[in-house]
Design an enzyme around this catalytic site. Structure first.
Site, PDB file in Angstrom:
ATOM      1  CB  SER A 149      -0.944   0.013   1.206  1.00 40.20           C
ATOM      2  OG  SER A 149      -0.192   0.151   2.401  1.00 40.20           O
ATOM      3  CE  LYS A 150       3.328   1.752   4.481  1.00 41.67           C
ATOM      4  NZ  LYS A 150       2.302   0.790   4.790  1.00 41.67           N
TER       5      LYS A 150
END
Length: 186
Positions: A149-150
């Site tokens: 999710s980064k």
């Protein structure tokens, strides 16, 4: 490949040392351990973050002290950071979010004045800068996550960045790294 990535991150951020980690959580834990955080210590941080910012502190027997967030940026309010510092405070964690960077001039000045290192959680701010300086080199140590999710995702993994040779040495000891630290001097 890990050593090449460490070197690339160190060069990109402009620091002497980068250590690949299994996760951003482990990067934060290694940073706290390298700073000597332990039972009886307080670490000032934001409540508006992934649990690792407080979890690394708790795992070492220390206490996270949560600060108010700036209502416009949702980042640490430096004025509240200053109010929450006590003689037990041993570090502060500046959590950069959505590419927005905490007021690092003020936080670093507070840290310098109080003798408190600033740990940067850079996981959601890869590529962000503060007045032209990349995150991860503004404080004493930068912690990165490359979870899916980064902004920079490898599926998993993390990184610790620092210019401080003692933080680097201690982080290598606790993480059992064989890293050259991005500069070939490991």
């Amino acid at each position: 490949k890990v050593e090449a990535f460490e070197k690339a991150i160190a060069e990109y951020v402009g620091v002497k040392h980068a250590i690949g980690m299994s996760s951003g959580t482990d990067a934060q834990l290694a940073a706290m351990m390298a700073l000597g955080i332990g039972p009886g210590d307080d670490v000032v941080t934001s409540p508006y973050t992934f649990f690792a910012s407080a979890g690394a502190v708790v795992r070492l027997g220390a206490r996270p002290v949560f600060c108010e967030s700036d209502p416009e940026t949702l980042l640490l309010d430096p004025g509240d950071v200053l109010r929450r510092i006590t003689p037990r405070t041993r570090a502060m964690v500046a959590v950069h979010l959505w590419g927005n960077v905490c007021d690092m001039d003020t936080l670093v000045a507070i840290g310098r004045d109080k003798g408190i290192p600033v740990v940067e959680d850079c996981s959601h701010a890869t590529g962000a800068t503060w007045k032209g300086v990349p995150v991860g080199r503004l404080g004493s140590v930068g912690c990165w996550s490359f979870q899916s999710s980064k902004p920079v995702s490898a599926g998993e993994g993390g990184m610790l960045t620092t210019d401080d040779p003692e933080i680097f040495r201690r982080a290598c000891l606790v993480s059992q790294c064989s890293s050259t630290g991005g500069d070939g001097a490991g």
